[in-house]
Design an enzyme around this catalytic site. Structure first.
Site, PDB file in Angstrom:
ATOM      1  N   LYS A 176       3.810  -2.878 -10.564  1.00 56.61           N
ATOM      2  CA  LYS A 176       5.225  -3.238 -10.442  1.00 56.61           C
ATOM      3  C   LYS A 176       5.358  -4.763 -10.308  1.00 56.61           C
ATOM      4  CE  LYS A 176       9.239  -2.503  -7.494  1.00 56.61           C
ATOM      5  NZ  LYS A 176       9.850  -1.738  -6.433  1.00 56.61           N
TER       6      LYS A 176
ATOM      7  N   GLU B 227      -6.049  -6.382  -6.260  1.00 55.10           N
ATOM      8  CA  GLU B 227      -7.040  -5.445  -6.800  1.00 55.10           C
ATOM      9  C   GLU B 227      -6.765  -5.176  -8.283  1.00 55.10           C
ATOM     10  OE1 GLU B 227      -5.191  -5.070  -4.092  1.00 55.10           O
ATOM     11  OE2 GLU B 227      -6.120  -3.748  -2.618  1.00 55.10           O
TER      12      GLU B 227
ATOM     13  N   GLY C  45       7.366   1.669  -5.522  1.00 52.58           N
ATOM     14  CA  GLY C  45       6.047   1.959  -6.101  1.00 52.58           C
ATOM     15  C   GLY C  45       5.651   3.419  -5.932  1.00 52.58           C
ATOM     16  N   ARG C  46       5.789   3.945  -4.725  1.00 52.90           N
ATOM     17  CA  ARG C  46       5.333   5.329  -4.477  1.00 52.90           C
ATOM     18  C   ARG C  46       6.287   6.372  -5.059  1.00 52.90           C
ATOM     19  NH1 ARG C  46       6.561   2.376  -0.167  1.00 52.90           N
ATOM     20  NH2 ARG C  46       8.278   2.966   1.196  1.00 52.90           N
TER      21      ARG C  46
ATOM     22  N   GLU D 271       3.547   5.920   3.779  1.00 57.62           N
ATOM     23  CA  GLU D 271       4.020   4.554   3.533  1.00 57.62           C
ATOM     24  C   GLU D 271       5.543   4.492   3.723  1.00 57.62           C
ATOM     25  OE1 GLU D 271       1.907   1.639   0.727  1.00 57.62           O
ATOM     26  OE2 GLU D 271       3.695   2.092  -0.425  1.00 57.62           O
TER      27      GLU D 271
ATOM     28  N   HIS E  43     -13.193  26.350   4.239  1.00 57.74           N
ATOM     29  CA  HIS E  43     -14.605  26.206   4.600  1.00 57.74           C
ATOM     30  C   HIS E  43     -14.898  24.798   5.092  1.00 57.74           C
ATOM     31  CE1 HIS E  43     -15.482  30.150   2.905  1.00 57.74           C
ATOM     32  NE2 HIS E  43     -14.534  29.837   2.042  1.00 57.74           N
TER      33      HIS E  43
ATOM     34  N   LYS F  62      -3.328  -7.448   3.790  1.00 58.01           N
ATOM     35  CA  LYS F  62      -3.520  -8.132   2.502  1.00 58.01           C
ATOM     36  C   LYS F  62      -3.726  -9.616   2.727  1.00 58.01           C
ATOM     37  CE  LYS F  62      -0.507  -5.280  -0.446  1.00 58.01           C
ATOM     38  NZ  LYS F  62       0.736  -5.310  -1.223  1.00 58.01           N
TER      39      LYS F  62
HETATM   40  O1  F6P Z   1       0.062  -0.795  -0.923  1.00 61.75           O
HETATM   41  C1  F6P Z   1       1.209  -1.532  -1.055  1.00 61.75           C
HETATM   42  C2  F6P Z   1       1.842  -1.422  -2.407  1.00 61.75           C
HETATM   43  O2  F6P Z   1       2.832  -2.385  -2.486  1.00 61.75           O
HETATM   44  C3  F6P Z   1       2.370  -0.044  -2.718  1.00 61.75           C
HETATM   45  O3  F6P Z   1       3.605   0.192  -2.182  1.00 61.75           O
HETATM   46  C4  F6P Z   1       2.360  -0.068  -4.202  1.00 61.75           C
HETATM   47  O4  F6P Z   1       2.477   1.216  -4.707  1.00 61.75           O
HETATM   48  C5  F6P Z   1       1.016  -0.693  -4.459  1.00 61.75           C
HETATM   49  O5  F6P Z   1       0.905  -1.674  -3.452  1.00 61.75           O
HETATM   50  C6  F6P Z   1       0.807  -1.280  -5.830  1.00 61.75           C
HETATM   51  O6  F6P Z   1       1.738  -2.275  -6.144  1.00 61.75           O
HETATM   52  P1  F6P Z   1       1.951  -2.804  -7.605  1.00 61.75           P
HETATM   53  O7  F6P Z   1       2.453  -1.693  -8.451  1.00 61.75           O
HETATM   54  O8  F6P Z   1       2.953  -3.908  -7.489  1.00 61.75           O
HETATM   55  O9  F6P Z   1       0.644  -3.311  -8.120  1.00 61.75           O
END
Ligand code: F6P
Length: 552
Positions: free
Chosen positions: A213, A219, A273-274, A360, A391, A516
């Site tokens: 987003k 990462e 995002g979620r 979240e 199990h 972060k």
């Molecule tokens: O973990 C935090 C967060 O902002 C989530 O809410 C989001 O889904 C994820 O990082 C990834 O964010 P992006 O889509 O901006 O890479």
């Protein structure tokens, strides 16, 4: 609805608090004997049956919970969300994931502009693009068909699409459409995840979709650069435009990264995002794998629940009932965890996705107005498909802590197997557990029953089950794309209901920021120490020691 009155100061809240004492002594064994009560605790919508009769709740409890919903202005909050008001006030945004699956003729506005035409124009673009890739009209740099897709993203840009992909993989219709195609995910910045995601892949036949987003998540950006390197090294620099596309709201950064602006699939700040699996975040990779029409069915399933959520009265409203019961269990009865137990291997990635959606969203410490919460919001979600979970951790659920359980079962197996000499078919064997576990939890087993079974005296305490452990059962007709969309929307809205009742903002996530930024400081230190051979400084004793050892 901004209000300075905390929900815990209202009459219905106090009333429910007092009511806990009425309910706690009433064993579920007795509650289950009341057929009228049980009948009133079954709700059905669009083929999905929810049975919540095994909740530690009476019809009175439900009345009180509905009163709580009124006191929390739940209906007004749902309306404000679906009308595009800026209810995510800390980010000044609408919360409109429902618009992502809305019918074309629906009008849903954010800041006075109808967003539905924009949604449909991106959907049309995805449909055209995925058809081009799947049919081989668009080929890679060396002329080969792009049959493999690696979706690079993390959190909401990964978990939802992974859940839906895993669920669709075994659906006969979807898997037929997926023949010859392969979808993989790269989420973790751990180089092992990169290695796994490209093992056995030929870059000539691979399309990389960068899903972010913000297009700033460290990462994802490092993984994106690593994938770009892979493509460039194997196929040359010019191959990037043919082999890399992006899903993002940050068009500028995507262009700067070197992806052709024509190959950006946009979405909007009003999609959290979620909550983004129904945007290009999920729709693009899933359409590349299964074809657009399968994904449209998924969106339609979610949309059917949206309609239900926005229009059904509280007493018949699945997400409202489930959300209120979660508040009852966690806040009033003090059960802070919830187990999500799908009796379907296809739903194995459902709990991990809902963990993010729920934790979240509702893991907050202040009200939407910034007042410290005098009670704990949110709950701890975890789960595994049955019967595997039985199990693993069910021992604790049966005799240890009380953990309200969601049992999710499917009426029709997508892969029925009936062996000639077996008593029942394999799916019935699975579902026997789905039906039995809730009763085991509710009724337990008494020492009298054990005595009658001639159990040795010294083993009786060990074999006794107290019972009175709440659960609910969700029975889905099948597990096609449409049903997967329904299930997703039920849980998304349930989480929103909980947040609306608690009076928190379920749509921001400031709590992930601190970790972060500390990680960035560590990265700088690691880089400096490795390049300049300087000692670690500026950290506490513990971190300094660990970093120093790591650098050696
Ligand atoms: O973990 C935090 C967060 O902002 C989530 O809410 C989001 O889904 C994820 O990082 C990834 O964010 P992006 O889509 O901006 O890479």
């Amino acid at each position: 609805m901004a209000s300075t009155t905390l929900i815990c100061e209202t009459e219905p809240w106090m009333d429910l608090k007092a009511h806990v004492e009425d309910i706690k002594p009433t064993h579920l064994r007795n509650l289950m004997n009341d057929t009228e009560r049980c009948k009133s605790m079954m709700v059905e919508t669009d083929g999905i049956l929810v049975d919540y009769s095994r909740q530690q709740a009476s019809q009175k409890t439900m009345e009180k919970l509905f009163n709580l919903a009124k006191a929390a202005h739940l209906k007004e909050k749902i309306d404000r969300m679906s009308n595009g008001e800026l209810i995510n006030i800390t980010e000044n945004r609408s919360v409109l994931h429902m618009a992502l699956r809305a019918p074309k003729d629906k009008v849903i506005c954010s800041r006075g502009v109808n967003v539905v035409p924009d949604v449909w124009s991106v959907l049309d673009k995805i449909k055209a693009f995925s058809e081009k890739i799947r049919s081989g009209l668009w080929v890679g740099a060396t002329g080969k068909v792009l049959k493999d897709v690696v979706a690079v993203g993390i959190g909401g840009s990964f978990l939802g699409p992974l859940f839906v992909h895993t669920a669709l993989q075994t659906d006969p219709e979807a898997s037929e459409c997926a023949k010859g195609h392969q979808l993989r995910f790269l989420a973790n910045v751990d180089p092992i995840d990169y290695a796994r995601s490209i093992t056995g892949l030929n870059p000539e036949t691979t399309l990389v979709v960068i899903v972010s987003k913000t297009f700033t998540t460290r990462e994802t950006m490092l993984n994106a650069r690593t994938m770009r390197e892979w493509i460039k090294n194997e196929l040359g620099s010019d191959a990037v435009s043919k082999h890399m596309v992006a899903v993002s709201t940050n068009i500028k950064l995507v262009k700067d990264f070197g992806i052709d602006p024509n190959n950006i699939f946009g979405f909007w700040d009003w999609v959290g995002g979620r909550y983004s699996v129904c945007s290009a975040v999920g729709v693009l990779p899933l359409s590349l794998q299964y074809g657009f029409s399968v994904v449209r069915n998924f969106l339609d399933g979610a949309s059917s629940i949206d309609e239900h959520f926005c229009s059904a009265p509280y007493e018949k409203n699945l997400p409202v009932i489930l959300g209120l019961l979660s508040v009852w269990n966690s806040t009033f009865l003090g059960y802070s965890s919830r187990a999500i137990l799908p009796y379907s291997q296809a739903l194995e990635k459902f709990a991990p996705h809902i963990q993010q959606v729920s934790m979240e969203s509702n893991g907050k410490g202040v009200t939407i107005d910034g007042i410290k919460l005098p009670f704990e919001a949110g709950e701890i979600d975890f789960g595994e498909p049955g019967t595997n979970g039985q199990h693993s951790f069910y021992q604790l659920i049966h005799q240890g802590r009380v953990i309200p359980c969601d049992f999710i079962g499917v009426m029709k197996s997508q892969h029925p197997i009936s062996l000639k000499d077996e008593l029942v078919c394999n799916h019935d064997e699975l579902m026997s557990n789905f039906f039995a576990q809730p009763d085991a939890l509710a009724y337990g087993k008494t020492s009298e029953q054990l005595l009658a079974d001639n159990v040795a005296n010294d083993l009786i305490p060990h074999k006794t089950f107290s019972g009175n452990r709440p659960s609910l059962s969700i029975l889905l007709p099948s597990l096609g794309a449409y049903n997967i969309g329904q299930l997703l929307a039920i849980y998304e809205h349930r989480v929103a209901v909980q947040g609306f009742i608690w009076g928190i903002n379920s749509f921001d996530q400031w709590g992930v920021e601190l970790g972060k930024s500390l990680a960035s400081q560590v990265t700088l230190q690691l880089s400096k120490s490795r390049k300049e051979k300087t000692p670690v400084e500026g950290f506490n004793y513990s971190t300094t020691t660990l970093l120093t050892k790591f650098l050696k």
